[in-house]
Design an enzyme around this catalytic site. Structure first.
Site, PDB file in Angstrom:
ATOM      1  N   THR A   1      12.607 -24.239 -64.659  1.00 34.04           N
ATOM      2  CA  THR A   1      13.679 -24.746 -63.802  1.00 34.04           C
ATOM      3  C   THR A   1      13.174 -25.772 -62.794  1.00 34.04           C
ATOM      4  O   THR A   1      13.894 -26.718 -62.456  1.00 34.04           O
ATOM      5  CB  THR A   1      14.350 -23.570 -63.054  1.00 34.04           C
ATOM      6  OG1 THR A   1      14.901 -22.674 -64.016  1.00 34.04           O
ATOM      7  CG2 THR A   1      15.452 -24.052 -62.127  1.00 34.04           C
TER       8      THR A   1
ATOM      9  N   THR B   1      10.813 -19.358 -63.977  1.00 38.92           N
ATOM     10  CA  THR B   1      10.775 -18.082 -63.258  1.00 38.92           C
ATOM     11  C   THR B   1      11.020 -16.868 -64.156  1.00 38.92           C
ATOM     12  O   THR B   1      10.698 -15.745 -63.762  1.00 38.92           O
ATOM     13  CB  THR B   1      11.799 -18.068 -62.112  1.00 38.92           C
ATOM     14  OG1 THR B   1      13.121 -18.262 -62.641  1.00 38.92           O
ATOM     15  CG2 THR B   1      11.484 -19.157 -61.099  1.00 38.92           C
TER      16      THR B   1
END
Length: 332
Positions: A14, A97
């Site tokens: 991300t 993540t």
């Protein structure tokens, strides 16, 4: 001139993702655009006294695509960077993540460099409204160059907090405070004026861990079984049939599973498969009860199931002896 020199390895995720617009905070993967480490550094706001940085090409993928091959390559790459650059102060790895905590823990057990290795990510894409990526990256670079970070093992930096790779876990799907160390707490904080550490990890960690992935082609198969009311022995027997050398039970807190699954795992333990009892609760230590001992199961201590799986797989590259592996769970 900045203080120290930091290499930034980009693996995607991300932090490098580009959404379709500033409001695309959840479906940005569908856009198919991920910036590499060089592009992230080029766009990063900097002060004159920030560490000197350079990008190291690696990959640009969602973290769900990362596995043992990438873990081994990252450990080897860290060693090469230190060998090639004697002035290197630290290494930062940008990472998605979803699996960041697992990569961090693997490296915490396998990296052989003494300079700080810091993983960073973000909960919002690089062009998203109020993206946290740039600040997390800059803070990770500052921590990697900080002398106080030496000797703490692999670190994770997000949301202006510094965590131990062993203790940190993702506790929310998309909030910026998602990464926490529920039991033991953070190691320190990254503020605008200084970096402050408050505690040190006592469990063994890189670069002095006993595990070496240099010549390993694949980790032994270790599966995780999630306990639920009414669960039978089907998944346990499937894991055994698939050739699992170890199984982690993500059991009911404080450490148990259903009678049917327990019976199947007990048979497996009697036949030399290492069974480690963890819990699905997200925090807390599994006590070494008489029931556990009678079943032939080991305690995961307070490791989450996903980290217990990593330690068990690495342990099985060193030994098949249940007592030796139990000692590793007590050391790491």
């Amino acid at each position: 001139m900045g203080s120290g020199r930091v290499a930034v390895i980009g693996t995607g995720g991300t932090i490098g993702a580009v959404g379709r617009d500033v409001f695309d905070l959840h479906d940005y993967d569908a856009n198919g655009v991920i910036l590499d480490a060089g592009q992230l550094l080029e766009a990063l706001p900097r002060r004159d006294d920030d560490p000197v940085c350079y990008a190291v090409p690696f990959s640009a993928v969602p973290s769900t695509r990362i596995g043992f091959a990438e873990w081994r390559e990252l450990a080897q790459l860290c060693a090469r960077l230190v060998a090639d650059d004697p002035e290197l102060s630290g290494i930062v790895i940008t990472h998605g993540t979803s699996t960041l905590e697992e990569t961090a823990y693997v490296l915490n057990l396998t990296v052989k460099v003494r300079i700080p290795v810091v993983l960073v990510g973000s909960m919002r894409p690089s062009n998203g409204l109020s993206s946290d990526g740039a600040l997390n990256l800059r803070n990770g670079i500052r921590v990697a160059a900080c002398p106080d970070a030496i000797g703490l093992g692999v670190l994770v930096v997000l949301n202006e907090e510094i965590h131990s790779a062993r203790d940190v876990t993702k506790c929310a799907t998309s909030r910026v405070q998602a990464f926490q160390s529920p039991v033991h707490g953070l190691l320190g904080q990254v503020d605008s004026d200084r970096i402050v550490f408050y505690r040190r990890p006592l469990r063994a960690h890189a670069p002095d861990a006993e595990f070496d992935v240099e010549h390993i082609e694949a980790l032994p198969r270790v599966d995780i079984l999630y306990a639920y009311v009414g669960g039978d022995d089907v998944l346990a027997r499937a894991a055994i049939a698939a050739g699992a050398r170890g199984i982690v039970s993500a059991g009911f807190a404080p450490g148990a599973t259903t009678q049917a699954e327990k019976a199947a795992l007990g048979e497996a333990a009697a036949n030399g498969i290492i069974i480690v009892q963890s819990t699905r609760s997200g925090s807390g230590r599994v006590p070494g009860t008489s029931t556990l001992a009678k079943s032939g199961f080991l305690s995961a201590d307070d490791l989450t199931p996903q980290k217990a799986r990593i330690l068990l797989a690495l342990a099985l590259t060193r030994s098949n002896d249940v007592n030796e592996i139990e000692g590793m769970f007590q050391r790491y």
